[in-house]
Scaffold this motif. Sequence first.
Motif, PDB file in Angstrom:
ATOM      1  N   TRP A  97      -7.164   9.024   4.041  1.00 54.29           N
ATOM      2  CA  TRP A  97      -8.648   8.327   3.788  1.00 54.29           C
ATOM      3  C   TRP A  97      -9.471   7.678   3.241  1.00 54.29           C
ATOM      4  O   TRP A  97     -10.131   8.668   2.663  1.00 54.29           O
ATOM      5  N   LEU A  98      -9.090   6.747   2.495  1.00 57.17           N
ATOM      6  CA  LEU A  98     -10.713   6.485   1.643  1.00 57.17           C
ATOM      7  C   LEU A  98     -11.471   5.381   2.304  1.00 57.17           C
ATOM      8  O   LEU A  98     -11.182   4.592   2.956  1.00 57.17           O
ATOM      9  N   VAL A  99     -12.586   6.237   1.445  1.00 59.10           N
ATOM     10  CA  VAL A  99     -13.859   5.123   2.778  1.00 59.10           C
ATOM     11  C   VAL A  99     -14.546   5.139   1.316  1.00 59.10           C
ATOM     12  O   VAL A  99     -15.439   5.455   0.913  1.00 59.10           O
ATOM     13  N   THR A 100     -15.099   3.672   0.697  1.00 61.18           N
ATOM     14  CA  THR A 100     -15.679   3.110  -0.462  1.00 61.18           C
ATOM     15  C   THR A 100     -17.000   2.823   0.615  1.00 61.18           C
ATOM     16  O   THR A 100     -17.174   2.249   1.491  1.00 61.18           O
ATOM     17  N   SER A 101     -18.012   2.767  -1.243  1.00 59.55           N
ATOM     18  CA  SER A 101     -19.371   2.511  -0.670  1.00 59.55           C
ATOM     19  C   SER A 101     -19.594   0.189  -0.069  1.00 59.55           C
ATOM     20  O   SER A 101     -20.347   0.452   0.067  1.00 59.55           O
ATOM     21  N   SER A 102     -18.491   0.049  -0.744  1.00 59.47           N
ATOM     22  CA  SER A 102     -18.389  -1.750  -0.174  1.00 59.47           C
ATOM     23  C   SER A 102     -17.153  -2.528  -0.054  1.00 59.47           C
ATOM     24  O   SER A 102     -16.027  -1.302  -0.376  1.00 59.47           O
ATOM     25  N   GLU A 103     -17.192  -3.534   0.592  1.00 52.11           N
ATOM     26  CA  GLU A 103     -15.459  -4.227   0.670  1.00 52.11           C
ATOM     27  C   GLU A 103     -15.055  -4.591  -0.620  1.00 52.11           C
ATOM     28  O   GLU A 103     -13.459  -4.179  -0.578  1.00 52.11           O
ATOM     29  N   ARG A 104     -15.697  -4.574  -1.541  1.00 52.63           N
ATOM     30  CA  ARG A 104     -14.944  -4.461  -2.951  1.00 52.63           C
ATOM     31  C   ARG A 104     -14.511  -3.646  -3.888  1.00 52.63           C
ATOM     32  O   ARG A 104     -13.694  -3.802  -4.150  1.00 52.63           O
ATOM     33  N   ALA A 105     -15.264  -2.882  -3.365  1.00 51.56           N
ATOM     34  CA  ALA A 105     -14.236  -1.613  -4.189  1.00 51.56           C
ATOM     35  C   ALA A 105     -13.001  -1.069  -3.211  1.00 51.56           C
ATOM     36  O   ALA A 105     -12.176  -0.825  -3.585  1.00 51.56           O
ATOM     37  N   ALA A 106     -13.616  -1.445  -1.681  1.00 46.49           N
ATOM     38  CA  ALA A 106     -11.472  -1.278  -1.145  1.00 46.49           C
ATOM     39  C   ALA A 106     -11.171  -2.135  -1.217  1.00 46.49           C
ATOM     40  O   ALA A 106      -9.875  -1.716  -1.958  1.00 46.49           O
ATOM     41  N   ARG A 107     -11.755  -3.336  -1.562  1.00 47.85           N
ATOM     42  CA  ARG A 107     -10.615  -4.411  -2.516  1.00 47.85           C
ATOM     43  C   ARG A 107     -10.029  -4.201  -3.729  1.00 47.85           C
ATOM     44  O   ARG A 107      -8.549  -4.394  -4.117  1.00 47.85           O
ATOM     45  N   PHE A 108     -10.739  -3.891  -4.723  1.00 54.82           N
ATOM     46  CA  PHE A 108     -10.448  -2.926  -6.034  1.00 54.82           C
ATOM     47  C   PHE A 108      -9.619  -2.623  -5.836  1.00 54.82           C
ATOM     48  O   PHE A 108      -8.141  -2.109  -6.652  1.00 54.82           O
ATOM     49  N   ILE A 109      -9.641  -1.201  -4.736  1.00 51.35           N
ATOM     50  CA  ILE A 109      -8.924  -0.074  -5.306  1.00 51.35           C
ATOM     51  C   ILE A 109      -7.685   0.024  -4.331  1.00 51.35           C
ATOM     52  O   ILE A 109      -6.027   0.348  -5.047  1.00 51.35           O
ATOM     53  N   ALA A 110      -7.313  -0.990  -3.753  1.00 51.34           N
ATOM     54  CA  ALA A 110      -5.973  -1.263  -3.007  1.00 51.34           C
ATOM     55  C   ALA A 110      -5.884  -2.665  -3.623  1.00 51.34           C
ATOM     56  O   ALA A 110      -4.480  -2.061  -3.755  1.00 51.34           O
ATOM     57  N   SER A 111      -6.053  -2.698  -4.243  1.00 48.59           N
ATOM     58  CA  SER A 111      -5.161  -4.184  -5.328  1.00 48.59           C
ATOM     59  C   SER A 111      -4.521  -2.643  -6.551  1.00 48.59           C
ATOM     60  O   SER A 111      -3.295  -2.986  -7.075  1.00 48.59           O
ATOM     61  N   GLU A 112      -5.478  -1.976  -7.245  1.00 53.21           N
ATOM     62  CA  GLU A 112      -5.338  -1.009  -7.974  1.00 53.21           C
ATOM     63  C   GLU A 112      -3.818   0.156  -7.824  1.00 53.21           C
ATOM     64  O   GLU A 112      -2.967  -0.134  -7.980  1.00 53.21           O
ATOM     65  N   PHE A 113      -3.538   0.267  -6.094  1.00 53.71           N
ATOM     66  CA  PHE A 113      -3.019   0.814  -5.972  1.00 53.71           C
ATOM     67  C   PHE A 113      -1.432  -0.277  -5.772  1.00 53.71           C
ATOM     68  O   PHE A 113       0.070   0.379  -5.782  1.00 53.71           O
ATOM     69  N   ASN A 114      -1.478  -1.141  -4.822  1.00 55.51           N
ATOM     70  CA  ASN A 114      -0.600  -2.178  -5.430  1.00 55.51           C
ATOM     71  C   ASN A 114       0.113  -2.410  -6.385  1.00 55.51           C
ATOM     72  O   ASN A 114       1.304  -2.755  -6.541  1.00 55.51           O
ATOM     73  N   ARG A 115      -0.812  -2.842  -7.134  1.00 55.43           N
ATOM     74  CA  ARG A 115       0.036  -2.740  -8.623  1.00 55.43           C
ATOM     75  C   ARG A 115       0.729  -1.812  -9.200  1.00 55.43           C
ATOM     76  O   ARG A 115       1.559  -1.232  -9.819  1.00 55.43           O
ATOM     77  N   ALA A 116       0.052  -0.546  -8.705  1.00 55.34           N
ATOM     78  CA  ALA A 116       1.020   0.630  -9.008  1.00 55.34           C
ATOM     79  C   ALA A 116       2.530   0.543  -8.834  1.00 55.34           C
ATOM     80  O   ALA A 116       3.142   0.903  -8.890  1.00 55.34           O
ATOM     81  N   ARG A 117       2.152   0.608  -7.007  1.00 56.15           N
ATOM     82  CA  ARG A 117       3.487   0.495  -6.538  1.00 56.15           C
ATOM     83  C   ARG A 117       4.626  -0.457  -6.904  1.00 56.15           C
ATOM     84  O   ARG A 117       5.753  -0.113  -7.544  1.00 56.15           O
ATOM     85  N   ARG A 118       3.905  -1.599  -7.595  1.00 53.32           N
ATOM     86  CA  ARG A 118       4.932  -2.886  -8.187  1.00 53.32           C
ATOM     87  C   ARG A 118       5.737  -2.084  -9.676  1.00 53.32           C
ATOM     88  O   ARG A 118       6.618  -2.704 -10.252  1.00 53.32           O
ATOM     89  N   ASP A 119       4.777  -1.628 -10.273  1.00 50.83           N
ATOM     90  CA  ASP A 119       4.617  -1.192 -12.099  1.00 50.83           C
ATOM     91  C   ASP A 119       6.509  -0.116 -11.610  1.00 50.83           C
ATOM     92  O   ASP A 119       7.273   0.033 -11.944  1.00 50.83           O
ATOM     93  N   GLU A 120       6.186   0.505 -10.207  1.00 47.18           N
ATOM     94  CA  GLU A 120       7.155   1.752  -9.789  1.00 47.18           C
ATOM     95  C   GLU A 120       8.441   0.386  -9.251  1.00 47.18           C
ATOM     96  O   GLU A 120       9.615   2.004  -9.334  1.00 47.18           O
ATOM     97  N   GLY A 121       8.594  -0.395  -9.081  1.00 48.83           N
ATOM     98  CA  GLY A 121       9.953  -1.253  -9.273  1.00 48.83           C
ATOM     99  C   GLY A 121      10.338  -1.338  -7.614  1.00 48.83           C
ATOM    100  O   GLY A 121      10.636  -2.269  -6.959  1.00 48.83           O
TER     101      GLY A 121
END
Length: 925
Positions: free
Chosen positions: A21-45
């Motif tokens: 589990w990852l707990v962030t200080s704000s909704e914006r930070a949560a969306r940002f990290i989720a976006s980067e996580f999803n980007r990494a999965r797309r880069d993996e194909g």
Amino acid sequence: MSVQPRKLSEELDQWLLNGGWLVTSSERAARFIASEFNRARRDEGLAVWQNPDIFSWPSFLLQLWHILTEHAQSPDSRMVLSSAQEIAIWEGILAASGSHAAILTGPRHHLATLAAEAHRLLAAYAPHMLAPQQRLGWQNDAGQMSRWLAEFDSYCAKNDLLSAARLPLEILSALEQSQASIDSLPPIKLHGFDRFEPMQHTLLEAIGKWTIVESPPREAHVAFHQAPDSVAELKACVLWCSAQLQANPGARLLVLTNDVATRRGEFERAFARWLQPPISPAIEFSLGVPLASLPLVRAAMLLLRWLSTPLAEYEVDWLFASGFATVGNEEREGALSLMRELRQRQRQQPEWQIQQFLLAARSLRPEMRAWCGRTEAVRVLFRGRTNNQRLSPREWSERLLGLLDAFAWPGGMPLSSANFQARQRFEQLIEGTAALGFDGRKVAWSDYMPALKEQLAESLFAAESSDAPILIAGPAEAAGLSADAIWMLGAEEGSWPASGSTNPLLPFEVQQKASMPHASAAVDWHLAQKITGRIVASAPVVYFSCATLRETEERKPSRLIEQFAGAAERLPSNLIATAEDALFVESIEENRCVPFEMPTERGGASLLSEQSQCPFKAFAVRRMNALGWDEATPGFTPLEKGNLLHAILRAIWDGKANGGLSGSADLLELIGERKGSANLEHFVRRHVREQLAYGINSSMRERILPELVEIEEGRLVRIITEWLLYESHRIHFEVVAREMGCTVEISGLTLNLRIDRVDKMSDGTLLVIDYKSGLASCKEWELPRPEDVQLPLYAAFGTTAMQPGQGGEATIGGLAFAKLGAGTTSFEGRLRDAKSQLLPTLKGNSALVRSPLTENDLSLWKTAIEKLAADFLRGKAEVDPADPEKTCAHCNLQVLCRRQEAVAITEDPTENDGDMEGGDGNENE
């Protein structure tokens, strides 16, 4: 310095992949990290993957609460309140308290928000103060807050409700009874917290298995620059962003500023103007805009408000211009044309009732028939189903959406992606207001709409991320975000550390002892120090900047930033905009002339005056119909006052046979009957009342209060009586024409004129008179570019159309303004011999005596007027104001000529509110 593209750290990426589990200080930070996580999965194909468990702190608390209550031996049935629900409870408590600050809806909502925040601060920093016995010594506003808090606690206990502010306390209590359920949780990492509130830290310690995401050590390039002012500072930031993106097109940049909300438009303009090469989209903001400020939402709220209260005319204008209140371009153009026609007919109103507007639309615009039908149906539906009803918020939300559908909102045009998202968000918020009925309350429409309006003002909307390379955010909001390079603006003393105010409903000593936000300078300094350290650790390149001059106030560089970046240095040359870069308007010489194909124009005097003042002004007004509009007022406008004065004076000089006067002999006879002015005043009042009774159209009568009509009557009687007494001292004269219409041809241009008045003086010559109730001067006739050619035009051409019985065979003896106004009763103009023709009492230094009228004057005016007419006919229309400061200050065509974008214009603060007409008396009929 170039930067390298960033990505989610391998440690954090692996943590999420393993189910942590990852707990962030704000909704914006949560969306940002989720976006980067999803980007990494797309880069993996990958095409499919499991969503990571990322929570903001509030959602983390709710998740813990649900887990604990599900595993509890006796389930907790309390409902956790949303922010809107809690504020609604506070508003109810405040309204019942009898507090003067809670009488009006707006102040009551603001006070309820303060009370809710005070409650949250106590729960987070000083939970022992939630016990009533701990607040016994509170006095004044704090004592009132203590009583309100006791009522709030009682209300929640009675109705099985739980404030979100109390969740950490309740979770701690539940943990003592159900530790096993917490033991089954996956490990937790926290990210982006600049500080932990005491209750946050206590709760985390009770959970036990948590760690903080540590930023990897890096050698960041840190710089601190000082700009001369805030404009140069922002330009330097944009130039820096340009350089970063040119060096690495894939870079992600973060621009930080404390005042992003107030400078949003300035940032948008600066990046659109200075970013090279241009990128679309170039920037996006972490902080959204209030939902209420979006045009689509504002149009909906105006339509709904119009059902029960009138709209200001400018709001009706905006509503139709937005395109969200009409279906199709034809209906929209019909609505805009209706607004123009209402003003042309002098039927504008300060406020429009919806039924009143429907009547006007039906009578003037057939293309609005469908709009009128829909609107009338909605109006009838609204009146039949909402009057005096008290419904639940859910029922109101359903009816409100039904009313908008019946209005065909948001119009028939396809919505852009941003507008489509805004509509969805708006409708979701309306549906969400149903939750305000959590306690079974029923409210009237007049209570429901203000509550909805407050929620719209407080709900921020941001369209889905456009993946722009530059993100603009506040320093605190950027917690948990990372970038390839960061620039922070506004690093001055007084701005950083940022200061704020304490909560006025809590005792200061309580806030200071608990180290609540802004309770001391040390608290603010420590927080700013943590944020600055986090910023420096969030990117390999970090720039700070400050402005020596900000909003006329000299500032010094922030001492806190100097601890991290050293002393502020001057901007390097590559971050200073050059003069060539600053060029924004390209001047193009335009010499083409398009002849005027309709050589007959009504209202000739003002046409030629406009051609003399600025050829483009005449072209835009007469050929493009670019007219400005005076704002409707509850009283008489200057134009209406002038028209009334003209009409009354015309009736007064209409001859004895028609109940008026014919000349000086009749005037002296009227005054002399009682050897005073009483009879004259009675005579004037009769004419004034007749005109006010029969000369005001129905639209004016609807708009103007009877009390204002009475005031205007007194004003008119006073100034006209004063004027006639002044004229009684004139040498013998006879009025031979009043409001005389005539048609003249000048250089091939046919003009329709209307002359206010022509007198035959004792020597048989004619005096051409133009009534003025405000500022007027014969200096306006000076060649070669006269500002006003009205009286010279009448004298040189208008009197030639007079019949012999009107004095048509006589020569021009003079032309003058008749200045009627408080303290300005006089003639001003040019006469051949003013002492023998007009007033024998004139002194030798009088302007009327010192500047006599000559035949050469009339000849020169005639030549100049013929040239102006010829220039207009051949299409001369360059932007060439005779007096830029004066001509442009009172012109409404800047959006067309765009001269102000190339030349700085000094605004003239004076206003000419006394010109009774825009040239000829018939132009605005």
